[in-house]
Design a protein around this motif. Structure first.
Motif, mmCIF file in Angstrom:
data_model
loop_
_atom_site.group_PDB
_atom_site.id
_atom_site.type_symbol
_atom_site.label_atom_id
_atom_site.label_comp_id
_atom_site.label_asym_id
_atom_site.label_seq_id
_atom_site.Cartn_x
_atom_site.Cartn_y
_atom_site.Cartn_z
ATOM 1 N N ASP A 14 21.464 39.302 -89.369
ATOM 2 C CA ASP A 14 22.673 40.064 -89.688
ATOM 3 C C ASP A 14 23.826 39.212 -90.205
ATOM 4 O OD1 ASP A 14 23.085 38.871 -87.220
ATOM 5 O OD2 ASP A 14 24.093 40.591 -86.324
ATOM 6 N N LEU A 15 23.833 37.902 -89.953
ATOM 7 C CA LEU A 15 24.948 37.081 -90.425
ATOM 8 C C LEU A 15 24.541 36.126 -91.549
ATOM 9 C CD1 LEU A 15 26.881 36.234 -87.116
ATOM 10 C CD2 LEU A 15 27.285 38.080 -88.756
ATOM 11 N N ASN A 292 30.470 34.621 -84.728
ATOM 12 C CA ASN A 292 31.092 35.950 -84.730
ATOM 13 C C ASN A 292 32.558 35.884 -85.152
ATOM 14 O OD1 ASN A 292 28.654 36.935 -83.782
ATOM 15 N ND2 ASN A 292 29.245 36.746 -81.635
ATOM 16 N N GLU A 293 33.220 34.778 -84.808
ATOM 17 C CA GLU A 293 34.619 34.627 -85.219
ATOM 18 C C GLU A 293 34.751 34.453 -86.728
ATOM 19 O OE1 GLU A 293 37.626 32.574 -82.703
ATOM 20 O OE2 GLU A 293 35.854 31.734 -81.737
ATOM 21 N N THR A 295 33.337 36.153 -88.785
ATOM 22 C CA THR A 295 33.436 37.503 -89.352
ATOM 23 C C THR A 295 34.894 37.878 -89.575
ATOM 24 O OG1 THR A 295 31.370 38.258 -88.336
ATOM 25 C CG2 THR A 295 32.948 39.949 -88.964
ATOM 26 N N ARG B 98 28.759 41.730 -87.547
ATOM 27 C CA ARG B 98 28.895 41.517 -86.105
ATOM 28 C C ARG B 98 30.173 40.745 -85.777
ATOM 29 N NH1 ARG B 98 25.722 36.657 -83.759
ATOM 30 N NH2 ARG B 98 24.088 37.367 -85.171
ATOM 31 N N SER B 99 30.870 41.203 -84.726
ATOM 32 C CA SER B 99 32.106 40.523 -84.380
ATOM 33 C C SER B 99 32.385 40.666 -82.891
ATOM 34 C CB SER B 99 33.273 41.110 -85.180
ATOM 35 O OG SER B 99 34.397 40.268 -85.102
ATOM 36 N N GLU B 100 33.090 39.713 -82.329
ATOM 37 C CA GLU B 100 33.558 39.821 -80.948
ATOM 38 C C GLU B 100 34.977 39.276 -80.888
ATOM 39 O OE1 GLU B 100 31.487 37.446 -77.984
ATOM 40 O OE2 GLU B 100 30.852 36.031 -79.532
ATOM 41 N N ARG B 118 32.962 43.628 -78.100
ATOM 42 C CA ARG B 118 31.868 43.096 -78.932
ATOM 43 C C ARG B 118 31.204 44.259 -79.663
ATOM 44 N NH1 ARG B 118 31.174 39.829 -73.908
ATOM 45 N NH2 ARG B 118 31.675 37.688 -74.508
#
Lengths: 339, 195
Positions: A14-15, A292-293, A295, B98-100, B118
């Motif tokens: 997904d990333l 995730n950051e 993003t 996707r992110s948190e 999340r």
């Protein structure tokens, strides 16, 4: 003559980008675990003079893509490009006939199964795994939804391969502008591949950390200092005359960095679980948090390039906390391999 | 208007909605969930303003009609909650990748705690990376100029714990343009044993 290699496997993360997806598909075909290969290396590198408007853009801290992406494995790579579409196809076909799936660049505008077909120009990578000269078809695999694993007309394929990929529409941002030029990527996977042991893993992590702390001299911006310099420069540019370009670039450059970070997180957690190295699994989750950051940073770029004044200060604040978390995560990795 | 169903408090988000992520095939340019202006197909989602249950939790589904905003694109908003003791905040949410991020839980006493929000990617094949439950999975995606089969966007049911044993008053959402919230239901602390 008809050649169709099998079995072929989709691989989607997904990333990650189509570059990672395609390399993973080739690795799986050669019976290797992509998670343990693609995710071993983790570093930051940026060359201001060499950013391509392509989903599969990847900076090169070392001479070749494989040396840059996969430095811990005996894999070699070479990009090929030519104006001669027939010649390029003959070269790709010859490799497929020898049993090697080949990664090729296309313009999605001309690829019938892509959502962008006939609508938006965008550079993309897919895997060629067969051809049928009787029906004039090429067998391609694309792991990006809507997935494809099967034949398409050779005519469409060749047009997509030789496209100039022009910027022509309101939605062509990010990945249009660079000619496709019939490019294809040759991967040669050597042997033996390293065995996963605690010693090997420790050396891999130590090398990555060294590249963050004391990057090799090069024309680009490398390591944690390079990442800091890069993000601070984007923040500064987001207040200036080329704010839109800077923020668009953050989306592209950030994708490479995010993908590598996410893959390394998966690598640490998988390897840690296999070796019973619990601390490493935990630190892997910290690396995952950084992925995730990315993003949030990239979305400031993607949504902010048309309104940089609204984004600039928010991006600056996000950058400061991100770099702080980055530093903390590197420290955790150092402690993990010192235990 | 806040709606209460037993232990469930369905939070009214209408005043905070700032993004339209849902369109009908008759008007594909109605809104834009992500940077490419893709949208969820309204035809495959619950009725506007209906109460929909997802794995035992009721939510009020947002409006889908043309021109209607239907989700919070997180930009640091203040989400007021009827002050009460809660165990969980449940969300219908999706992320543009996707992110948190951190959310701040503000209690009536003035206490503040940090918790994680999340959210996994809305994109097909991405899967639930944070253990969310899949609330809705559509069969097609709306692009600005066509309907795309086999690109199947999803909305997740996620939750945030409310650990302090005292009334919660409001939530400070993150400034994170990847995160979209369609509905929020707060679950009260009801069991005497835990009260």
């Amino acid at each position: 003559m008809k050649v169709v290699l099998s079995p072929m496997s989709f691989w989607f993360h997904d990333l990650c980008s189509c570059l990672h997806d395609c390399i993973a598909t080739v690795l799986i075909y050669h019976k290797h675990d992509p998670a343990l290969i693609l995710g071993a290396s983790w570093e930051f590198y940026y060359s201001p003079t060499n950013v391509q408007r392509e989903e599969f853009y990847h900076p090169l801290p070392r001479p070749t893509l494989a040396e840059s992406m996969l430095p811990f494995h005996p894999i070699r790579s070479a990009w090929h490009a030519t104006d001669n579409a027939e010649r390029a196809w003959a070269d790709v076909k010859a490799l497929v006939a020898e049993g090697q799936p080949v990664i090729v660049a296309v313009d999605n505008f001309y690829v019938p199964f892509r959502p962008a077909y006939g609508d938006v120009h965008a550079a993309h990578l897919i895997v060629v795994f067969g051809f049928d000269e009787a029906t004039d078809e090429v067998y391609v695999l694309d792991s990006t939804p809507p997935t494809k694993c099967g034949p398409i007309p050779l005519r469409d394929f060749l047009v997509a391969r030789s496209s100039d990929n022009p910027v022509s529409g309101e939605r062509d941002f990010f990945f249009a502008g660079a000619p496709i030029a019939n490019r294809w990527l040759q991967l040669d996977i050597g042997t033996p591949l390293p065995t996963l042991t605690r010693e090997w893993l420790t050396e891999v992590i130590a090398t990555n950390l060294r590249r963050f702390r004391e990057p090799d001299a090069s024309p680009g911006w490398a390591g944690i200092a390079g990442l800091t310099h890069y993000l601070e420069s984007i923040c500064e540019r987001s207040l200036g005359f080329d704010a839109g370009d800077a923020l668009q670039e953050l989306y592209t450059v950030g994708w490479t960095a995010q993908g590598a970070t996410a893959l390394h997180a998966d690598f640490l957690m998988l390897a840690g679980r296999r070796l019973g190295w619990d601390r490493l699994v935990e630190v892997g989750r910290h690396v995952d948090r950084l992925a995730n950051e990315w993003t949030a940073l990239r979305m400031f770029g993607a949504h902010g390039f048309t309104q940089p004044a609204v984004i600039a200060e928010r991006l600056r604040r996000r950058t400061i906390t991100f770099l702080s978390n980055y530093e903390q995560t590197l420290q955790l990795l150092e402690w993990a391999i010192a235990e | 208007m806040v709606q209460v169903q037993d232990a469930f408090v369905l939070i009214d988000l209408a005043k905070l909605f700032n993004n339209d992520g849902i369109s009908y095939a008759t008007n594909l340019r109605d809104g834009g969930f992500n940077v490419w202006n893709n949208t969820f197909p309204a035809e495959e989602l619950p009725e506007s303003h209906s109460i929909v249950e997802v794995a035992g939790i009721p939510f009020r589904f947002p409006p889908k009609e043309d021109g209607q905003l239907n989700n919070i694109l997180c930009s640091g908003q203040r989400l007021d909650i009827p002050p009460d003791r809660y165990d969980w905040l449940y969300l219908l949410a999706a992320a543009e990748r996707r992110s948190e991020d951190t959310v701040y839980l503000h209690y009536a006493s003035g206490a503040v705690e940090l918790e994680w929000l999340r959210i996994s990617d809305f994109w097909p094949e991405a899967g639930s990376r944070f253990g969310e439950i899949e609330a809705f999975r559509c069969t097609q995606m709306h692009f600005p100029r066509h309907v795309q089969p086999r690109v199947q966007p999803g909305i997740w049911r996620q939750r945030i714990p409310v650990p302090r044993q005292e009334p919660l008053a409001w939530v400070h959402l993150p400034d994170n343009l990847a995160m979209h919230i369609f509905a929020v239901t707060a679950v009260k602390t009801t069991r005497g044993h835990f009260a």
